[in-house]
Design a protein around this motif. Structure first.
Motif, PDB file in Angstrom:
ATOM      1  N   UNK A 115       0.829  -1.215   0.000  1.00 29.22           N
ATOM      2  CA  UNK A 115       0.000   0.000   0.000  1.00 29.22           C
ATOM      3  C   UNK A 115       0.857   1.256   0.000  1.00 29.22           C
ATOM      4  N   UNK A 116       2.061   1.164   0.530  1.00 27.17           N
ATOM      5  CA  UNK A 116       3.018   2.279   0.565  1.00 27.17           C
ATOM      6  C   UNK A 116       2.375   3.573   1.069  1.00 27.17           C
ATOM      7  N   UNK A 117       1.791   3.552   2.261  1.00 25.72           N
ATOM      8  CA  UNK A 117       1.103   4.747   2.765  1.00 25.72           C
ATOM      9  C   UNK A 117       2.068   5.864   3.131  1.00 25.72           C
ATOM     10  N   UNK A 118       1.565   7.089   3.067  1.00 23.88           N
ATOM     11  CA  UNK A 118       2.316   8.259   3.501  1.00 23.88           C
ATOM     12  C   UNK A 118       1.953   8.574   4.955  1.00 23.88           C
ATOM     13  N   UNK A 119       2.774   9.348   5.636  1.00 24.93           N
ATOM     14  CA  UNK A 119       2.533   9.590   7.071  1.00 24.93           C
ATOM     15  C   UNK A 119       1.157  10.146   7.403  1.00 24.93           C
ATOM     16  N   UNK A 120       0.596  10.971   6.518  1.00 18.04           N
ATOM     17  CA  UNK A 120      -0.694  11.602   6.807  1.00 18.04           C
ATOM     18  C   UNK A 120      -1.889  10.707   6.487  1.00 18.04           C
ATOM     19  N   UNK A 121      -1.646   9.503   5.983  1.00 15.14           N
ATOM     20  CA  UNK A 121      -2.736   8.622   5.580  1.00 15.14           C
ATOM     21  C   UNK A 121      -3.443   8.014   6.796  1.00 15.14           C
ATOM     22  N   UNK A 146       2.445   5.195  13.113  1.00 12.98           N
ATOM     23  CA  UNK A 146       1.966   6.530  13.451  1.00 12.98           C
ATOM     24  C   UNK A 146       0.728   6.999  12.725  1.00 12.98           C
ATOM     25  N   UNK A 147       0.031   6.081  12.033  1.00 11.02           N
ATOM     26  CA  UNK A 147      -1.188   6.471  11.321  1.00 11.02           C
ATOM     27  C   UNK A 147      -2.394   6.486  12.263  1.00 11.02           C
ATOM     28  N   UNK A 148      -3.335   7.396  12.040  1.00 13.79           N
ATOM     29  CA  UNK A 148      -4.615   7.288  12.749  1.00 13.79           C
ATOM     30  C   UNK A 148      -5.376   6.062  12.256  1.00 13.79           C
ATOM     31  N   UNK A 149      -6.150   5.463  13.141  1.00 13.55           N
ATOM     32  CA  UNK A 149      -6.859   4.227  12.815  1.00 13.55           C
ATOM     33  C   UNK A 149      -8.296   4.279  13.301  1.00 13.55           C
ATOM     34  N   UNK A 150      -9.218   3.993  12.376  1.00 12.73           N
ATOM     35  CA  UNK A 150     -10.630   3.838  12.708  1.00 12.73           C
ATOM     36  C   UNK A 150     -10.972   2.362  12.593  1.00 12.73           C
ATOM     37  N   UNK A 151     -11.579   1.801  13.631  1.00 11.64           N
ATOM     38  CA  UNK A 151     -12.020   0.406  13.612  1.00 11.64           C
ATOM     39  C   UNK A 151     -13.531   0.365  13.465  1.00 11.64           C
ATOM     40  N   UNK A 152     -14.004  -0.607  12.675  1.00 13.14           N
ATOM     41  CA  UNK A 152     -15.437  -0.850  12.567  1.00 13.14           C
ATOM     42  C   UNK A 152     -15.644  -2.316  12.923  1.00 13.14           C
ATOM     43  N   UNK A 153     -16.315  -2.563  14.042  1.00 10.37           N
ATOM     44  CA  UNK A 153     -16.403  -3.908  14.582  1.00 10.37           C
ATOM     45  C   UNK A 153     -17.705  -4.070  15.355  1.00 10.37           C
ATOM     46  N   UNK A 161     -15.613 -13.320  22.664  1.00  9.44           N
ATOM     47  CA  UNK A 161     -14.730 -14.377  22.184  1.00  9.44           C
ATOM     48  C   UNK A 161     -13.302 -14.127  22.665  1.00  9.44           C
ATOM     49  N   UNK A 162     -12.481 -15.174  22.728  1.00  7.92           N
ATOM     50  CA  UNK A 162     -11.091 -14.978  23.158  1.00  7.92           C
ATOM     51  C   UNK A 162     -10.300 -14.172  22.134  1.00  7.92           C
ATOM     52  N   UNK A 163      -9.331 -13.411  22.606  1.00  6.41           N
ATOM     53  CA  UNK A 163      -8.401 -12.733  21.712  1.00  6.41           C
ATOM     54  C   UNK A 163      -7.452 -13.781  21.132  1.00  6.41           C
ATOM     55  N   UNK A 164      -7.341 -13.848  19.802  1.00  7.35           N
ATOM     56  CA  UNK A 164      -6.552 -14.884  19.150  1.00  7.35           C
ATOM     57  C   UNK A 164      -5.116 -14.451  18.871  1.00  7.35           C
ATOM     58  N   UNK A 165      -4.879 -13.154  18.830  1.00 10.97           N
ATOM     59  CA  UNK A 165      -3.548 -12.661  18.482  1.00 10.97           C
ATOM     60  C   UNK A 165      -2.580 -12.888  19.636  1.00 10.97           C
ATOM     61  N   UNK A 166      -1.313 -13.200  19.334  1.00 11.03           N
ATOM     62  CA  UNK A 166      -0.329 -13.421  20.408  1.00 11.03           C
ATOM     63  C   UNK A 166      -0.207 -12.254  21.389  1.00 11.03           C
ATOM     64  N   UNK A 167      -0.532 -11.054  20.931  1.00 11.32           N
ATOM     65  CA  UNK A 167      -0.462  -9.885  21.806  1.00 11.32           C
ATOM     66  C   UNK A 167      -1.580  -9.860  22.833  1.00 11.32           C
ATOM     67  N   UNK A 168      -2.623 -10.677  22.598  1.00 14.37           N
ATOM     68  CA  UNK A 168      -3.781 -10.670  23.477  1.00 14.37           C
ATOM     69  C   UNK A 168      -4.691  -9.476  23.256  1.00 14.37           C
ATOM     70  N   UNK A 169      -4.483  -8.755  22.172  1.00 15.20           N
ATOM     71  CA  UNK A 169      -5.263  -7.538  21.926  1.00 15.20           C
ATOM     72  C   UNK A 169      -6.296  -7.760  20.829  1.00 15.20           C
ATOM     73  N   UNK A 170      -7.315  -6.907  20.855  1.00 12.94           N
ATOM     74  CA  UNK A 170      -8.372  -6.895  19.859  1.00 12.94           C
ATOM     75  C   UNK A 170      -8.311  -5.588  19.060  1.00 12.94           C
ATOM     76  N   UNK A 171      -8.907  -5.602  17.889  1.00 14.74           N
ATOM     77  CA  UNK A 171      -8.921  -4.420  17.022  1.00 14.74           C
ATOM     78  C   UNK A 171      -9.434  -3.192  17.767  1.00 14.74           C
ATOM     79  N   UNK A 172     -10.523  -3.349  18.502  1.00 13.92           N
ATOM     80  CA  UNK A 172     -11.144  -2.206  19.179  1.00 13.92           C
ATOM     81  C   UNK A 172     -10.244  -1.590  20.234  1.00 13.92           C
ATOM     82  N   UNK A 173      -9.289  -2.367  20.737  1.00 15.70           N
ATOM     83  CA  UNK A 173      -8.389  -1.872  21.775  1.00 15.70           C
ATOM     84  C   UNK A 173      -7.210  -1.095  21.211  1.00 15.70           C
ATOM     85  N   UNK A 174      -7.057  -1.108  19.901  1.00 19.89           N
ATOM     86  CA  UNK A 174      -5.905  -0.497  19.249  1.00 19.89           C
ATOM     87  C   UNK A 174      -6.269   0.807  18.545  1.00 19.89           C
ATOM     88  N   UNK A 175      -7.509   0.924  18.100  1.00 17.40           N
ATOM     89  CA  UNK A 175      -7.926   2.031  17.239  1.00 17.40           C
ATOM     90  C   UNK A 175      -8.088   3.346  17.999  1.00 17.40           C
TER      91      UNK A 175
END
Length: 259
Positions: A115-121, A146-153, A161-175
């Motif tokens: 995707x080669x995003x730029x910093x402001x993306x 360093x990008x802003x992130x919007x989650x839709x979940x 449900x259990x968090x499946x990622x090794x970090x133990x985190x969910x999308x909603x906890x990161x956005x």
């Protein structure tokens, strides 16, 4: 029949229409602050000559198409999909036949690089469960860069449900902003006699939320004296030509492929 009718408990089109309308109303009521927060991020991105990147796997791609490249939506939008590995990467097309491809380690990193995003993306990541590895991987990459992130979940689903990622985190906890589509766990809305359910609703409520964010963010841009680069239908006279001129401003940064 509709709500209150003698067939209220029967599986029917009318019952789904009633339940679907109620879900949309719940989503609107529950997301007033989140829509405002997401709209601010959208407007800031577009005003800074940024691109909005949409990513999702499975049926969540239907909502990504509400964000990216549709009539009445923003022109500076890029769709990130598994097919990018072939279309813009160097993978053999047979790679896409793997039903577990989205679970491949390093997949999100490769898609981000393509995707080669730029910093402001800005990134919009869509996932009903919000726990799949590639989804959380991408979210973590986006925030580390360093990008802003919007989650839709679905907060109901992701919290059930259990968090499946090794970090133990969910999308909603990161956005930075979280839009809750208010779909039930598992998405399907109407219960069946065997305990299962049918008729997914997340696409309907998510589409409403995306368009609310677009409307609110364009309102911000206009009020603040910025141009709102929005698609008109290519099936209207002059639409394709107008869109092409505006797309040239983002040459090499916006793509419509992927699946």
């Amino acid at each position: 029949m509709g709500a209150g009718g003698k067939d209220e408990g029967r599986i029917s089109a009318a019952r789904f229409a009633d339940e679907g309308r109620a879900a949309v109303e719940r989503a609107i009521a529950a997301n007033k602050e989140s829509v405002a927060a997401a709209a601010r991020l959208f407007a800031d991105c577009v005003a800074a000559d940024g691109v909005i990147h949409g990513f999702g796997t499975g049926h969540s791609q239907a909502t990504v198409l509400e964000v990216v490249g549709r009539a009445g939506g923003y022109i500076p939008t890029n769709r990130i999909g598994l097919a990018d590995l072939v279309l813009r990467g160097d993978e053999d097309r047979a790679t896409l036949a793997d039903p577990l491809l989205e679970r491949t380690p390093g997949l999100a990193k490769r898609l981000y690089e393509l995707a080669a995003p730029r910093p402001q993306d800005l990134f919009v990541i869509v996932s009903n469960s919000g726990v799949n590895n590639s989804i959380v991987d991408m979210a973590l990459l986006v925030k580390e860069a360093g990008h802003p992130l919007v989650a839709l979940t679905s907060l109901t689903h992701t919290n059930s449900v259990p968090a499946l990622h090794p970090s133990g985190r969910r999308l909603a906890e990161i956005a930075d902003a979280v839009l809750d589509n208010c779909a039930p766990s598992g998405d399907a809305l109407l219960p069946l006699p065997d305990g299962n359910a049918l008729c997914g609703v997340s696409t309907i409520t998510s589409a409403m939320l995306v368009q609310m964010v677009v409307a609110e963010s364009v309102g911000l841009l206009v009020a603040e004296g910025h141009e709102a680069p929005v698609y008109v239908s290519a099936n209207l006279p002059g639409g394709h030509e107008r869109n092409t001129v505006l797309e040239e401003r983002y040459a090499g940064r916006i793509h419509r492929g992927g699946f």
